[in-house]
Each structure stands twice: as C-alpha cells, then as structure tokens.
Design a protein around this motif. Structure first.
Motif, short mmCIF file in Angstrom:
data_model
loop_
_atom_site.label_atom_id
_atom_site.label_comp_id
_atom_site.label_asym_id
_atom_site.label_seq_id
_atom_site.Cartn_x
_atom_site.Cartn_y
_atom_site.Cartn_z
N THR A 2 0.83 -1.19 0.00
CA THR A 2 0.00 0.00 0.00
C THR A 2 0.88 1.25 0.00
O THR A 2 1.84 1.36 0.77
N SER A 3 0.52 2.20 -0.88
CA SER A 3 1.30 3.43 -1.02
C SER A 3 0.42 4.65 -0.80
O SER A 3 -0.80 4.60 -0.97
N ALA A 4 1.06 5.74 -0.42
CA ALA A 4 0.35 7.01 -0.25
C ALA A 4 1.19 8.13 -0.85
O ALA A 4 2.42 8.13 -0.74
N ARG A 44 -0.94 4.92 9.66
CA ARG A 44 -2.04 4.24 10.38
C ARG A 44 -2.98 3.55 9.42
O ARG A 44 -3.62 2.55 9.76
N ALA A 45 -3.09 4.08 8.20
CA ALA A 45 -3.95 3.48 7.19
C ALA A 45 -3.32 2.25 6.55
O ALA A 45 -3.95 1.58 5.74
N GLY A 46 -2.07 1.97 6.90
CA GLY A 46 -1.40 0.80 6.34
C GLY A 46 -0.46 1.11 5.20
O GLY A 46 0.09 0.18 4.58
N ALA A 47 -0.25 2.39 4.88
CA ALA A 47 0.65 2.75 3.78
C ALA A 47 2.10 2.52 4.22
O ALA A 47 2.57 3.13 5.18
N ARG A 48 2.79 1.66 3.52
CA ARG A 48 4.19 1.37 3.84
C ARG A 48 5.14 2.24 3.01
O ARG A 48 6.25 2.54 3.45
N GLN A 49 4.70 2.62 1.82
CA GLN A 49 5.51 3.48 0.95
C GLN A 49 4.87 4.86 0.91
O GLN A 49 3.74 5.01 0.45
N LEU A 50 5.58 5.87 1.42
CA LEU A 50 5.08 7.24 1.41
C LEU A 50 5.92 8.08 0.46
O LEU A 50 7.15 8.03 0.49
N VAL A 51 5.23 8.85 -0.37
CA VAL A 51 5.89 9.74 -1.33
C VAL A 51 5.28 11.13 -1.18
O VAL A 51 4.07 11.25 -0.93
N ALA A 52 6.08 12.16 -1.28
CA ALA A 52 5.58 13.53 -1.30
C ALA A 52 6.11 14.22 -2.54
O ALA A 52 7.31 14.14 -2.84
N GLY A 89 3.54 11.82 -11.86
CA GLY A 89 4.99 11.93 -11.74
C GLY A 89 5.59 11.02 -10.69
O GLY A 89 6.80 10.77 -10.70
N ALA A 90 4.74 10.52 -9.79
CA ALA A 90 5.23 9.62 -8.73
C ALA A 90 4.87 8.17 -8.98
O ALA A 90 5.16 7.31 -8.14
N ARG A 91 4.28 7.87 -10.15
CA ARG A 91 3.78 6.51 -10.41
C ARG A 91 4.81 5.43 -10.18
O ARG A 91 4.51 4.37 -9.61
N ALA A 92 6.03 5.69 -10.62
CA ALA A 92 7.07 4.65 -10.54
C ALA A 92 7.39 4.28 -9.10
O ALA A 92 7.95 3.21 -8.84
N ARG A 93 7.04 5.15 -8.15
CA ARG A 93 7.38 4.91 -6.75
C ARG A 93 6.17 4.46 -5.93
O ARG A 93 6.30 4.24 -4.72
N LEU A 94 5.02 4.35 -6.56
CA LEU A 94 3.79 4.09 -5.82
C LEU A 94 3.30 2.66 -5.90
O LEU A 94 2.28 2.32 -5.29
N GLY A 95 3.95 1.81 -6.62
CA GLY A 95 3.53 0.43 -6.70
C GLY A 95 2.33 0.25 -7.62
O GLY A 95 1.90 1.18 -8.32
N SER A 96 1.75 -0.94 -7.59
CA SER A 96 0.71 -1.28 -8.57
C SER A 96 -0.69 -1.33 -7.99
O SER A 96 -1.66 -1.55 -8.72
N GLY A 97 -0.86 -1.12 -6.70
CA GLY A 97 -2.18 -1.21 -6.08
C GLY A 97 -2.87 0.14 -5.99
O GLY A 97 -2.46 1.12 -6.61
N ALA A 98 -3.95 0.17 -5.21
CA ALA A 98 -4.64 1.43 -4.94
C ALA A 98 -3.71 2.37 -4.18
O ALA A 98 -2.86 1.94 -3.40
N VAL A 99 -3.86 3.66 -4.41
CA VAL A 99 -2.99 4.67 -3.81
C VAL A 99 -3.82 5.66 -3.01
O VAL A 99 -4.85 6.17 -3.48
N LEU A 100 -3.39 5.92 -1.79
CA LEU A 100 -3.99 6.96 -0.96
C LEU A 100 -3.37 8.30 -1.36
O LEU A 100 -2.15 8.41 -1.47
#
Length: 293
Positions: A2-4, A44-52, A89-100
């Motif tokens: 899960t990514s955000a 807290r939502a379960g996002a393991r990969q965070l990008v800003a 622009g952040a797609r490559a770092r967000l993985g393939s699932g749903a994104v918060l």
C-alpha cells in the motif's frame, strides 16, 4: 504494498506571512510539523511506501523530512504539475495497487483504510466526504453515494450533499490513466463523470481542517491541545524567564520567552524568541510576531 502520495507542491499563499518562512506542509502544528501528522495518518492506514511531491522551497521540506526521519520519498517538481500530474509523476514509486492521496495541508482522521479498500475493489476514484445539509457543500451525491455534482457541474439527481475532505484513494487504472500535468478534478473526475463514469465516496464524521488561512491554522493548534486535554504545551528545551505565565499557548522546542507577565493565546514556533506579556499571536522562528486577532 500500500502506497500514499502526500501532495505538498503548492505555494501556501493564503497562509502568508507564515509560509514566507516555512512551506505550508511543514508549518508546526502542536508538537511537530504538519507533514509529520499527515505521514503518521498515512501509516495508520497501512501505507508502507510514502511519497511527497514538492516544489516551493522543496529543500526546506526535504531537510525537515530527513531531520525527523519520516521515511518519506520526495519527488521534486521543477514546475508544478497539478494534482493529477503530481500522482502521475510519482507513479514509478507508488507500486501497482490502490494509492492513498492526501492533500499536504489536511489534518483529519479520514477513513483511509476504507477509502483504499473501496478504490481497490471498484478500481475507482474514491473521495472522503463530510456530510452537509442538502444543496450545500462542495459535492452532491446520489442515493448510492456517487458524485453527481462537482465544481458547479451536475451529472444526476442530488440526494444529499457533502464537503470533500482533501483525502482520496485511486484505483490502479485511475493512477495509470492520469495526465502528466493537470488537476485530479478538472482533468480527470469531470471528464470521467461527463462520460457516465463513477466517482465514489466514503462518508466521515471526523473533524478536518485544511489550514487554509491564519484563523484555520490557529484553530488547528487549539484542536491539538484540546485533543490532549491540555490548556497549554511547552516543548522540551523551551526556556521561560522567571515571572512568565503561560496560558492557552504552545511554546515550541528551543523557544525562549523573555520578559515577565502573561503569554496567552500564543503559538511560538520552535526556536522563536518572544517577550512577555504577549497575547493572540503566532511567533515565527525568525521572531516575527503575527497577530491572529
């Protein structure tokens, strides 16, 4: 995984002069920068990969991320790409699932896990919304909670109304189809709705704030105090001169309060120096005193 994505590339013009010193995503709220609150909510939502995504004074944001070890991956935009472009622009770092997707100026306990689950199940855009009286709010919904009014455009019969809370989740195909520049609403949601597509919602009664202006910023700090049942907060390392009395105020780490008398309704940023008596003001790290009332 899960990514955000935390949208943090804006200029924060409505919060000036505070944002002339620090970008809006890292202004202090309570005991830490706003971005630290947002990243904790994403975790807290379960996002393991965070990008800003960042742009305006991005080096200040990156420096604070590093200093606090927030473990947020930073994408620097040479030119602002918009909210849709930020995700693209952040797609490559967000993985393939749903994104918060969390606006970097939003403080709330939005139902992020439910947003992600709904976006994954329906492969859709799903907005967190706060119910409003009929005909009010920024979005109109049908009986099923699908968006039928957005930015003044109507796509069906409105059964209830709500405000968008600044937090959403996007299904994989939505993320893949976003333009490289543009707005999530103007350049994705509105054309999608016009072609009979669906934008879903999850309702929430959680308080939320967009820290849009000085009164909202002050209110967010008082809400932080109230949530902890505290009347004031003095951070570790702050120094108060003898004879200083602090009432309903937040004194940041390393701040110095000189003089004597009451400090009431004051938000002093970390490292600030101020002189009592003082009331109803935000004191920036540079020492600038910004009255809020």
């Amino acid at each position: 995984m899960t990514s955000a994505l935390i949208l943090a590339a804006g200029f924060g013009t409505r919060l000036r002069p505070l944002t002339l010193e620090l970008p809006k995503p890292v202004v202090p709220v309570g005991d830490r920068p706003l971005l630290a609150h947002v990243s904790a909510a994403c975790r807290r939502a379960g996002a393991r990969q965070l990008v800003a995504n960042v742009h305006h004074e991005h080096w200040k944001i990156s420096s604070i991320i590093d200093a606090l070890a927030l473990n947020v991956d930073v994408v620097v935009e040479a030119q602002i790409r918009g909210t849709a472009g930020g995700v693209a622009g952040a797609r490559a770092r967000l993985g393939s699932g749903a994104v918060l997707v969390w606006n970097g100026d939003i403080l709330t306990d939005a139902p992020a896990q439910e947003l992600l689950a709904t976006a994954a199940e329906h492969d859709a855009m799903v907005l967190a919304v706060a119910p409003r009286a009929g005909g009010e709010g920024t979005v109109g919904l049908d009986d099923a909670g699908h968006v039928v009014r957005l930015r003044g455009q109507v796509f069906g019969r409105e059964a209830r109304s709500a405000d968008y809370m600044g937090v959403m989740a996007l299904g994989p195909s939505v993320v893949a189809g976003l333009p490289e520049q543009g707005c999530l609403f103007a350049d994705y949601a509105l054309p999608h709705l016009a072609q009979s597509g669906r934008v879903l919602t999850v309702a929430s009664l959680a308080p939320w704030s967009d820290l849009g202006d000085l009164p909202a910023y002050v209110a967010a700090n008082w809400a932080w105090l109230a949530a902890r049942g505290a009347s004031s907060f003095v951070a570790s390392g702050a120094e108060l001169a003898p004879g200083v009395h602090v009432e309903r105020s937040l004194i940041g780490a390393g701040a110095k309060v000189l003089g004597a008398g009451e400090v009431n309704g004051v938000i002093a940023w970390p490292g600030a120096t101020l002189t009592a008596p003082l009331s109803r003001a935000v004191v920036l790290g540079s020492g600038l005193v910004v009255p809020w009332a």
